[in-house]
Design a protein around this motif. Structure first.
Motif, short mmCIF file in Angstrom:
data_model
loop_
_atom_site.label_atom_id
_atom_site.label_comp_id
_atom_site.label_asym_id
_atom_site.label_seq_id
_atom_site.Cartn_x
_atom_site.Cartn_y
_atom_site.Cartn_z
N ALA A 35 0.81 -1.08 0.04
CA ALA A 35 -0.01 0.21 0.10
C ALA A 35 0.77 1.21 -0.01
CB ALA A 35 -0.98 -0.13 1.15
N PHE A 36 2.03 1.23 0.68
CA PHE A 36 2.96 2.39 1.08
C PHE A 36 3.34 2.82 -0.66
CE2 PHE A 36 7.64 2.90 0.56
CZ PHE A 36 7.66 4.48 0.82
N HIS A 37 3.62 1.95 -1.57
CA HIS A 37 4.20 1.80 -2.82
C HIS A 37 3.06 2.56 -3.72
CE1 HIS A 37 7.56 -0.76 -1.41
NE2 HIS A 37 8.24 -0.06 -2.41
N LEU A 38 1.95 1.94 -3.54
CA LEU A 38 1.02 2.44 -4.46
C LEU A 38 0.48 3.75 -3.90
CD1 LEU A 38 -1.68 -0.48 -4.55
CD2 LEU A 38 -0.42 0.50 -6.40
N TYR A 39 0.68 4.24 -2.63
CA TYR A 39 0.24 5.66 -2.30
C TYR A 39 1.28 6.51 -2.59
CZ TYR A 39 -0.52 9.47 1.05
OH TYR A 39 -0.73 10.64 1.58
N THR A 40 2.69 6.12 -2.66
CA THR A 40 3.67 6.95 -2.96
C THR A 40 3.91 7.21 -4.50
OG1 THR A 40 4.79 6.24 -1.00
CG2 THR A 40 6.15 7.41 -2.45
N ASN A 42 1.44 7.16 -6.66
CA ASN A 42 0.44 7.70 -7.31
C ASN A 42 -0.09 8.79 -6.72
OD1 ASN A 42 -0.57 5.74 -9.67
ND2 ASN A 42 -0.11 4.40 -7.85
N ILE A 43 0.09 9.14 -5.24
CA ILE A 43 -0.57 10.36 -4.69
C ILE A 43 0.46 11.31 -4.11
CG2 ILE A 43 -2.21 10.85 -2.78
CD1 ILE A 43 -3.39 8.14 -3.36
N THR A 449 -1.29 0.99 -12.75
CA THR A 449 -2.20 1.22 -11.50
C THR A 449 -3.53 1.30 -12.42
OG1 THR A 449 -0.87 3.05 -10.79
CG2 THR A 449 -2.97 3.00 -10.00
#
Length: 707
Positions: A35-40, A42-43, A449
């Motif tokens: 989740a950290f990688h997806l958040y960092t 993309n957001i 993504t």
């Protein structure tokens, strides 16, 4: 349906299987990591070096928690062996925690206005305690044997030291001290943290990828300090321990191109693959392949080719591809008449081809894009014809072998119903979205993504709907799947750092230029052997990263286009997985088929022989990489496909519906090489030789029939 749960990741022999509260903690940690990688990505982007440091630290922490350093105790041996390792490790935990505490203390000091940390404080209160704890933890983990469900104190020490290294680098690299790396002004703590970090990466690499990469890494590290004493082109002025290690944990080494790719594209596509697996797309791919090809001669072997090509798009390793599809196809191949060696060899060769199958192509394509600056979409397009040629070659080999041995296909009642599978063709939508998004100009991260989200959405109209629980499970699995590739990329970064900091890559390039003065072909053959040698026993990603640093610059200096040079190196890094004597994909297949590993690797080398010839044709015919007009590209595709058809007939010994003697086989191989080369006159010469071989074969057949 024949295929069921082919998406399930195999559980490694040294992986712990926790229970209770510890299992819940590890699951939460794994979900948080993905989740950290997806958040960092993309957001909320992080500063580049900080992001890569956290990326590696997370993989180290998860890796040391999950993978043991020694084999587990058996039921007969009781719960524990060698209890002294626990006591020594408990003592080593104290300096590890002290080093971690000092990292936070340094942060407070810098926040308080300090420009740098006192060298004595870094040396005696951080550096030596960190090295002592790291060294003790690693050595104790080699002897520490416990039950599979229990965590170990030596690995707790390594988790703490991994955190201490990360905290120190996050503190120092976010100050002006970062600019001093590689100079005499660099804080001494950087060198201490880099030594510990390198040791931790090498130890986890040993646990998850074997000794091959570790040994090569240690040889390169030894070269840093032995180089000044070596003769000839290997000699160089030398680097001190402090100066080298103050640079190796920067973007010149561990935080360089390999980790740049693993922390962005690779982790994202592993999450995408985990989502596809969670929605059982792998089962669908394999069942679709069975329905499409199962009835033909030697059906399961052809299924293996199709299934491995499809699975290769979502699976980044040759050996992993073998395990996922081979557990189903190899037993079926044996059942219809293939020998153990041939069954394993077909699966190994087909699974290796999955690494060169667009659009994902394993991780190597992303590293190529990072190193060369060539857009990923161009690389994926360029890979299309070589992938077609490779799989066509393996298909022809399998078909000729089936004809030669008089094999049958599978019965209709043994196969999935194609009509029913076609009604679920929407499961291909996430991959179509990925390809379309890339070609519409979206970034690789945004396209990946979107494809990941679409995998979850599409599952809602399939029998395997992804709810919140399945999504969290996919994030958890993605973290487990990513550990090996992340730590392998970091270990490859050490080798890349040695090459760039010592200049050995430039000296190798000059040697290649000297060889090329005699013959370009000789230089290419030399480059091929070096690429395969560097890749033996190593995962594709690491093999390509190292070969791209050593071999590719020399090829570019010869005047070869960067795309062609890197594809040349990439192909041989990939096929090292089926090249004897150390062929990882062949060994994995032999484990399933029950055949001799060396015999299987020789057989897979023979089946994948086209992959050893096609890269040379990139040099002579750039149309094979889509670098020409459409007419030239079409002609190159048609003639090269006919060439691999002839090559397959020559290698297997089957032509014009009959067994071919050695003279015909040699003529076919010669005609194949002329056809693959791609020039007009060589094509005509190849056709002429083929016609001659055909006439001789027909005459021979008529003579045998009359007799």
């Amino acid at each position: 349906m024949l295929a069921h749960n082919v998406d399930e990741e195999p559980v490694e022999a040294n992986r712990r299987l926790f229970q209770g509260g510890l299992l819940k903690f590890v699951v939460l940690l794994a979900i948080a990591y993905s989740a950290f990688h997806l958040y960092t990505l993309n957001i909320a982007p992080l500063e580049t070096w900080s992001f890569r440091i956290v990326h590696i630290a997370g993989a180290l922490v998860l890796g040391f928690i999950l993978f043991a350093g020694a084999r587990f105790v058996s039921a007969d041996e009781g719960e524990a062996r060698r209890r002294w390792t626990t006591w020594i490790s408990a003592v080593a935990l104290l300096p590890a925690l002290y080093a971690l505490y000092q990292g936070f203390a340094f942060y407070q000091a810098i926040r308080g206005g300090a420009m740098r940390i006192a060298p004595d404080l870094e040396t005696w209160h951080f550096g030596w305690p960190l090295l002592a704890a790291t060294g003790t933890g690693i050595v104790m983990s080699w002897f520490h044997r416990r039950d599979r469900a229990r965590f170990s104190v030596p690995d707790l020490v390594l988790v703490v030291t991994s955190l201490a290294v990360a905290v120190y680098f996050l503190v120092v690299y976010n100050t002006p001290m970062r600019m001093s790396t590689g100079t005499s002004f660099a804080p001494v703590g950087i060198s201490f943290a880099a030594i510990a970090g390198t040791a931790l990466i090498m130890e986890l690499t040993r646990r998850v990828a074997g000794l091959a990469l570790v040994v090569i890494g240690l040889v390169f590290l030894a070269y840093v300090f032995a180089g000044p004493y070596l003769p000839g082109f290997l000699g160089y002025p030398g680097l001190s321990v402090q100066r080298f290690f103050s640079q190796v944990y920067t973007d010149a080494g561990i935080l360089g191109p390999t980790t740049a790719v693993s922390s962005t594209y690779i982790i994202l596509f592993i999450i995408f693959a985990a989502f596809l697996q969670s929605s059982k797309v792998g089962d669908y791919f394999v069942n679709f392949a069975f329905a499409a090809a199962g009835r033909s001669r030697g059906g399961p072997a052809k299924v293996s080719i199709f299934a491995s090509g499809l699975m290769g798009m979502i699976n980044g390793t040759s050996a992993g591809n073998v395990v996922s599809t081979g557990s189903l196809t190899i037993p079926l191949m044996k059942r219809v008449g293939y020998s153990k060696q041939s069954a394993g060899a077909v699966e190994a060769a087909a699974s290796t081809g999955g690494q060169i199958m667009p659009p994902i192509m394993g991780a190597g394509a992303f590293i190529m894009a990072e190193i060369t600056g060539i857009p990923y979409t161009e690389i994926a397009i360029a890979a299309l014809i070589p992938a077609i040629l490779y799989f066509a070659s393996v298909y022809f080999m399998v078909d000729f072998e089936a004809k030669k041995l008089g094999m049958r296909g599978m019965r209709s009642d043994e196969l999935p119903h194609l009509g029913r599978l076609l009604r679920q063709v929407y499961l291909f939508v996430p991959i179509i979205i990925l390809v379309v998004a890339l070609f519409l100009g979206y970034s690789v991260i945004r396209a990946g993504t979107l494809a990941t989200v679409s995998a979850a959405v599409v599952s809602w109209i399939s029998p395997n709907k992804m709810g919140l629980k399945s999504i969290l499970k996919a994030l958890e699995q993605a973290s487990y799947m990513s550990i090996q590739i992340i730590v392998v990329c970091a270990a490859a970064g050490v080798i890349v750092g040695v090459i760039s900091l010592t200049g050995v890559g430039a000296r190798f390039s000059s040697l290649l230029l000297d060889v090329a003065a005699a013959s370009h072909l000789l230089a290419l053959i030399f480059a091929m052997f070096i690429s395969i040698l560097l890749g033996m026993g190593m995962p594709t990603t690491a093999a390509y990263a190292v070969a791209a640093s050593v071999v590719a610059p020399g090829l570019v200096q010869l005047g070869i286009e960067p795309l062609t040079a890197h594809f040349f190196v990439f192909y041989f890094a990939v096929v090292s997985a089926i090249t004897p004597p150390v062929a990882l994909a062949s060994y994995a297949a032999a484990g399933i088929s029950g055949a001799n590993a060396m015999e299987t690797s020789v057989a897979s080398f023979r089946i994948g022989i086209a992959a050893f010839i096609v890269p040379f044709m990139f040099f002579y015919n750039s149309a094979l990489l889509m670098e020409a007009g459409w007419f030239e590209i079409a002609r190159a595709l048609v003639t090269a496909t006919f060439g691999v058809y002839l090559l397959s007939g020559g290698v297997i010994g089957w032509f014009a519906r009959a067994r071919a003697p050695w003279l015909i086989r040699l003529m076919l191989v010669a005609a194949a090489l002329l056809m693959i080369e791609g020039g007009l006159w060589t094509d005509l010469a190849g056709l002429g030789l083929t016609v001659l071989a055909y006439l001789i074969q027909r005459q021979r057949g008529a003579t045998l029939a009359a007799a």
